[in-house]
Motif scaffolding. Structure first.
Motif, PDB file in Angstrom:
ATOM      1  N   LYS A 273       0.886  -1.242   0.198  1.00 32.37           N
ATOM      2  CA  LYS A 273       0.239   0.121   0.142  1.00 32.37           C
ATOM      3  C   LYS A 273       0.718   1.536   0.004  1.00 32.37           C
ATOM      4  CE  LYS A 273      -3.947  -2.153   1.828  1.00 32.37           C
ATOM      5  NZ  LYS A 273      -5.119  -2.023   3.197  1.00 32.37           N
ATOM      6  N   GLN A 274       2.355   1.012   0.071  1.00 36.41           N
ATOM      7  CA  GLN A 274       3.212   2.349  -0.044  1.00 36.41           C
ATOM      8  C   GLN A 274       2.991   2.768  -1.616  1.00 36.41           C
ATOM      9  OE1 GLN A 274       4.979   3.666   2.501  1.00 36.41           O
ATOM     10  NE2 GLN A 274       3.828   2.535   3.732  1.00 36.41           N
ATOM     11  N   TYR A 275       2.352   2.017  -2.402  1.00 37.12           N
ATOM     12  CA  TYR A 275       2.363   2.241  -3.795  1.00 37.12           C
ATOM     13  C   TYR A 275       1.107   2.335  -4.085  1.00 37.12           C
ATOM     14  CZ  TYR A 275       6.979   0.044  -4.130  1.00 37.12           C
ATOM     15  OH  TYR A 275       8.233  -0.297  -3.759  1.00 37.12           O
ATOM     16  N   PHE A 279      -0.200   2.230  -9.708  1.00 34.00           N
ATOM     17  CA  PHE A 279       1.400   2.504  -9.832  1.00 34.00           C
ATOM     18  C   PHE A 279       1.907   1.626 -10.917  1.00 34.00           C
ATOM     19  CE2 PHE A 279       5.712   1.971  -8.927  1.00 34.00           C
ATOM     20  CZ  PHE A 279       6.304   3.104  -8.686  1.00 34.00           C
ATOM     21  N   PHE A 280       1.271   0.232 -10.851  1.00 36.51           N
ATOM     22  CA  PHE A 280       2.017  -0.755 -11.889  1.00 36.51           C
ATOM     23  C   PHE A 280       1.016  -0.808 -12.836  1.00 36.51           C
ATOM     24  CE2 PHE A 280       3.620  -2.186  -7.647  1.00 36.51           C
ATOM     25  CZ  PHE A 280       5.386  -1.931  -8.049  1.00 36.51           C
ATOM     26  N   ASP A 281       1.485  -0.875 -14.168  1.00 37.87           N
ATOM     27  CA  ASP A 281       0.867  -1.283 -15.201  1.00 37.87           C
ATOM     28  C   ASP A 281       0.848  -2.884 -15.587  1.00 37.87           C
ATOM     29  OD1 ASP A 281       1.046   1.508 -16.192  1.00 37.87           O
ATOM     30  OD2 ASP A 281       3.055   1.310 -16.354  1.00 37.87           O
ATOM     31  N   LEU A 282       1.660  -3.538 -14.987  1.00 33.30           N
ATOM     32  CA  LEU A 282       1.538  -4.899 -15.443  1.00 33.30           C
ATOM     33  C   LEU A 282       2.103  -5.684 -13.942  1.00 33.30           C
ATOM     34  CD1 LEU A 282       1.395  -7.668 -17.279  1.00 33.30           C
ATOM     35  CD2 LEU A 282       3.798  -6.857 -17.681  1.00 33.30           C
ATOM     36  N   VAL A 283       1.329  -6.642 -13.825  1.00 36.24           N
ATOM     37  CA  VAL A 283       1.482  -7.679 -12.472  1.00 36.24           C
ATOM     38  C   VAL A 283       1.722  -8.977 -13.127  1.00 36.24           C
ATOM     39  CG1 VAL A 283       1.139  -8.522 -10.068  1.00 36.24           C
ATOM     40  CG2 VAL A 283       0.585  -6.066 -10.895  1.00 36.24           C
ATOM     41  N   VAL A 284       2.789  -9.389 -12.731  1.00 34.99           N
ATOM     42  CA  VAL A 284       3.083 -11.166 -13.217  1.00 34.99           C
ATOM     43  C   VAL A 284       3.047 -11.786 -11.934  1.00 34.99           C
ATOM     44  CG1 VAL A 284       4.408 -12.926 -14.411  1.00 34.99           C
ATOM     45  CG2 VAL A 284       4.161 -10.282 -15.441  1.00 34.99           C
ATOM     46  N   ILE A 285       2.196 -13.083 -11.795  1.00 33.67           N
ATOM     47  CA  ILE A 285       2.104 -13.584 -10.664  1.00 33.67           C
ATOM     48  C   ILE A 285       2.609 -15.000 -10.816  1.00 33.67           C
ATOM     49  CG2 ILE A 285       0.464 -14.685  -8.831  1.00 33.67           C
ATOM     50  CD1 ILE A 285      -0.871 -11.768 -11.112  1.00 33.67           C
ATOM     51  N   ASP A 286       3.593 -15.466 -10.367  1.00 33.31           N
ATOM     52  CA  ASP A 286       4.181 -16.969 -10.634  1.00 33.31           C
ATOM     53  C   ASP A 286       3.677 -17.759  -9.413  1.00 33.31           C
ATOM     54  OD1 ASP A 286       6.002 -18.797 -11.479  1.00 33.31           O
ATOM     55  OD2 ASP A 286       7.619 -18.345 -10.005  1.00 33.31           O
ATOM     56  N   GLU A 287       3.517 -19.061 -10.054  1.00 28.91           N
ATOM     57  CA  GLU A 287       2.761 -20.181  -9.234  1.00 28.91           C
ATOM     58  C   GLU A 287       1.639 -19.878  -8.579  1.00 28.91           C
ATOM     59  OE1 GLU A 287       4.017 -22.937  -9.851  1.00 28.91           O
ATOM     60  OE2 GLU A 287       6.111 -22.612  -9.856  1.00 28.91           O
ATOM     61  N   GLU A 301      -5.249 -10.063  -1.817  1.00 34.08           N
ATOM     62  CA  GLU A 301      -5.534  -8.692  -1.794  1.00 34.08           C
ATOM     63  C   GLU A 301      -4.788  -7.844  -2.404  1.00 34.08           C
ATOM     64  OE1 GLU A 301      -5.736  -5.550   2.424  1.00 34.08           O
ATOM     65  OE2 GLU A 301      -5.178  -7.820   2.470  1.00 34.08           O
ATOM     66  N   ILE A 302      -3.407  -8.247  -2.728  1.00 33.12           N
ATOM     67  CA  ILE A 302      -2.447  -7.547  -3.586  1.00 33.12           C
ATOM     68  C   ILE A 302      -3.074  -7.563  -5.085  1.00 33.12           C
ATOM     69  CG2 ILE A 302      -0.278  -7.371  -4.370  1.00 33.12           C
ATOM     70  CD1 ILE A 302       0.688  -9.169  -1.823  1.00 33.12           C
ATOM     71  N   LEU A 303      -3.247  -8.295  -5.415  1.00 34.28           N
ATOM     72  CA  LEU A 303      -3.911  -8.534  -6.982  1.00 34.28           C
ATOM     73  C   LEU A 303      -5.177  -7.636  -6.935  1.00 34.28           C
ATOM     74  CD1 LEU A 303      -3.737 -12.349  -7.609  1.00 34.28           C
ATOM     75  CD2 LEU A 303      -1.736 -10.535  -7.662  1.00 34.28           C
ATOM     76  N   GLU A 304      -6.051  -7.633  -6.004  1.00 32.98           N
ATOM     77  CA  GLU A 304      -7.155  -6.750  -6.000  1.00 32.98           C
ATOM     78  C   GLU A 304      -6.910  -5.319  -5.885  1.00 32.98           C
ATOM     79  OE1 GLU A 304      -9.616  -8.765  -3.303  1.00 32.98           O
ATOM     80  OE2 GLU A 304     -10.356 -10.081  -4.775  1.00 32.98           O
TER      81      GLU A 304
END
Length: 775
Positions: A273-275, A279-287, A301-304
């Motif tokens: 939540k510091q961002y 802030f991000f245009d793209l999030v890649v989630i491994d596994e 919660e981070i993804l949402e």
């Protein structure tokens, strides 16, 4: 007029190549010939390995590097013009290439996958690169979309790796989905197929095209983040940073984060939540098959929170259950590359399965009246079976027998093969480490890291993880674990996976099998073995598992119908996890686990199915088949001994028997001792008790045969005898044995032979020694 016959090579040179040149296809940049796109399936034959035929396209036409548009299959001019179309379509389906052509030099036949139309076109009307590219954009519904990211190139280094065909498909389909405005994307790729490399190329192309300027890569294990930074992502250099509570920079472009370090129950722990949410245009989630997919997960919660960003999920095991659904969140996969396909293509290692059945797992254990465990606790009166052992009741002899069986397999094959032993829980892993150490005390005293417990609670063990996965490091050799090594560990040289845990999740099972599927030919890793002590490999037969095992030495009980294994449930966490509480209860001090030391267990005899020389599956036991075959070869023991003692006949006997379908290596496994072919034959054909090679050597050494030799001659003979215990009688028959490195200290072959006067006398001594060995 009689047509001149042109070969396939002639058709290419005289007709296809000129047509491509006239249509503007660039020879250096766009035309690739004889393109092998698979490595050929690895085929295991006894102890040798070969590869099957590689799939190869005659031509692949690229608009840009790794942007293929067309396949051309060439045929000689005596065949119909469309003779290669069926093969071309098959390759086009595999490679995701939409335009298929075939030619015999007289014209082309074109198949357009987008329209389903097949048509014949003249040689001089082959489409130009621009024409095919425009048709591609229309067919993919990409016309007037973000062409800058569609055409953006890959990252290449001189002499570096280029995407394999399935990685290229995954990358291109992801880029095209984003170009169409899709913001939730799922890629399913089997463990060991390069998900992180694929993610890097996706991120690189979007970043270079300035479509995505700030990118977050999320993983749920620290080792995954660190491997990514040091590995595939290293080319981002100073543009990249790892987020932690002490590093919350906003001046970088590529961010890597560990879920656990970015979130928590308290507000101050939620550093994501510091961002700003945008802030991000793209999030890649491994596994993304694990906790990140749970709707009530803190990780979710981070993804949402960053919901405005495009999100790409990477997984080997998509889940769709009542509690967990990454398919519901991300949508159907844009591409799937399965374990089965990876093995078929030769990019992943095949495996053989050895299944053990322990009597108490099947018949169960019930305490007698008033029985107490090692700590004096009265054992609850009920029946305990395999699913209970090491959870609620520990049979100490069971762990010892499993450790012994693992050690015996390694001694027969390679005591330094990298091995992962999956246990029921941390306590079980601790005890297994002790038992394996005791079984291998000769190696443990040389290096106490030969066996290491690598679990979430063991700092020293976790510190050895990098050494375990580094092929250049000899130790640790055996790693016992519970959950920590199920995923994310890039152990390329792991040759042995041991299952002694009740795995209740297909997801977890696939991930565990994935620990062995990587290939490292430089270090001799082309296949691996699974030792199963819990019946877990029954999951291979489940429709949800997509890779058929190469079943070789299938250990089963004599009465297979008497065994019922519990049907696995598709749960996220079967068994006890790395962070479970202690086994002794709370304020009531209720005993949760009992420890039984006075119950003996044993491994039930096995049954092997195999192919005979005619390719027919033999359903009788391998021992029975061998016994029947041997008795047709030799009338009695005396006849056999007479033939065997003739040096030049021994190899002929073995070769002939192997040609008749007898696999001595499999028999050695089945009989369960370090016996050579002589003892196997005598045991099965003439009911003689087999004597191990070691015992034969010790008996000879205790006699007076070697007393007539001294100095180097005596030392050489003793070394040959020791070599025989590791291999077979051929060490005495093949003079080239003396060229092995351990004999170098005695000088050249000629100098060694002088210790025995001459070559003829040496061979005579070898024959005499062999006869003495078999007395």
């Amino acid at each position: 007029m009689i047509d001149i016959e042109f070969s396939e090579e002639d058709v290419r040179a005289k007709y296809i190549d000129p047509s491509l040149k006239n249509s503007g296809w660039d020879e250096k940049e766009q035309i690739r010939r004889e393109v092998a796109f698979t490595d050929g399936r690895i085929i295991i034959k006894k102890k040798t390995v070969t590869r099957g035929q590689r799939k190869k396209a005659d031509y692949i036409l690229n608009y840009k590097p790794n942007f293929p548009l067309a396949i051309i299959e060439a045929k000689k001019n005596t065949l119909p013009v469309g003779a290669g179309m069926q093969q071309g379509k098959e390759y086009g389906e595999i490679l995701d290439i939409p335009f298929i052509y075939t030619s015999n030099g007289k014209s082309f036949v074109e198949f357009d996958k987008f329209t389903g139309i097949e048509r014949e076109i003249p040689l001089n009307e082959f489409p130009t690169p621009k024409e095919l590219y425009e048709r591609y954009l229309i067919g993919k519904n990409l016309k007037d979309k973000k062409e800058n990211i569609i055409s953006e190139g890959y990252f290449f280094t001189k002499g570096g790796s280029v995407p394999r065909y399935y990685q290229r498909i995954a990358i291109n389909r992801t880029i095209e989905a984003i170009a169409k405005g899709q913001n939730r994307i799922l890629l399913v790729m089997a463990t060991g197929t390069g998900k992180t490399y694929t993610a890097f190329q996706i991120i690189w192309r979007l970043w270079k095209a300035k479509e995505k300027k700030r990118i977050l890569f999320l993983a749920d294990r620290n080792i995954l983040v660190d491997q990514t930074i040091a590995g595939d992502f290293r080319y981002f250099e100073d543009k990249m940073i790892k987020i932690s509570r002490s590093h919350i920079s906003k001046a970088h472009e590529i961010y890597l984060g560990l879920y656990q370090s970015m979130t928590g129950n308290e507000d101050w722990q939620q550093i994501f939540k510091q961002y700003r949410p945008d802030f991000f245009d793209l999030v890649v989630i491994d596994e993304c098959h694990r906790g990140s997919a749970r709707e009530n997960s803190a990780w979710r919660e981070i993804l949402e929170y960053f919901s405005s960003a495009t999100q790409i999920g990477l997984t080997a095991t998509p889940k769709e259950t009542e509690e967990v659904s990454n398919i519901h969140y991300f949508g159907e996969p844009v591409y799937t590359y399965s374990l089965k396909q990876g093995i078929e293509d030769g990019f992943l290692a095949p495996y053989k399965v050895i299944r053990y059945v322990i009597d108490r797992d099947v018949t169960g254990f019930r305490p007698y009246k008033g029985q107490v465990d090692r700590y004096g606790n009265p054992i609850d009166d009920k029946e305990y079976y395999g699913k209970d052992f090491d959870r609620t009741l520990v049979l100490s002899d069971r762990t010892k027998k499993v450790a012994k069986a693992i050690t015996e397999y390694m001694k027969e094959n390679d005591r330094f093969m990298k091995t992962i032993v999956f246990c029921e829980n941390i306590e079980h892993a601790t005890e297994m480490t002790r038992c394996l150490g005791n079984e291998n005390s000769d190696l443990v005293k040389i290096n106490n890291k030969y066996v290491m417990k690598i679990t979430g609670d063991d700092i020293e063990g976790k510190n050895q993880l990098d050494n375990f996965i580094d092929p250049k490091e000899k130790y640790p050799v055996i790693a016992t674990t519970s959950k920590l090594l199920t995923t994310g560990v890039d152990a390329k040289t792991c040759k042995l996976i041991v299952l002694d845990s009740n795995i209740n999740s297909m997801t977890e099972f696939k991930q565990i099998i994935g620990r062995g599927t990587r290939i490292d030919e430089e270090y001799g890793k082309t296949w691996f073995t699974i030792l199963d002590f819990r019946g877990v490999t029954s999951l291979f037969a489940d429709p949800d598992f997509d890779g058929d095992p190469v079943i070789d030495d299938d250990f089963e009980p004599k009465d297979k119908d008497d065994i019922v294994y519990p049907k696995p449930k598709d749960e996220d966490n079967g068994g006890i996890g790395e962070d479970d509480p202690p086994v002794i209860d709370d304020e009531k001090t209720k005993v949760k686990k009992f420890y039984v030391d006075d119950c003996e267990v044993s491994i039930i005899n096995k049954k092997v199915q195999f192919l005979d020389k005619n390719g027919k599956l033999i359903t009788e036991t391998f021992e029975d088949y061998t016994k029947r075959t041997l008795k047709t070869q030799f009338r009695n023991l005396d006849e056999f001994l007479d033939i065997w003692n003739k040096t030049n006949r021994r190899k002929l006997i073995i070769d002939e028997l192997e040609n008749r379908g007898i696999d001595f290596e499999a028999l050695k496994d089945e009989i369960g001792g370090n016996f050579d072919e002589f003892d196997i034959i005598c045991h099965l054909a003439f009911d003689r008790k087999p004597i191990s090679k070691k015992d034969r050597v010790e008996k000879l050494k205790k006699g007076n045969y070697l007393e007539k030799y001294s100095g180097q001659a005596r030392e050489i003979l003793e070394m040959l005898l020791d070599k025989y215990t590791e291999e077979n009688v051929e060490v005495f028959e093949d003079i080239s044995t003396l060229r092995l490195p351990q004999f170098n200290k005695f000088g050249t072959l000629t100098k060694i032979i002088k210790n025995f006067k001459n070559k003829e006398n040496y061979l005579h001594i070898m024959e005499e020694l062999t006869k003495e060995l078999y007395l």
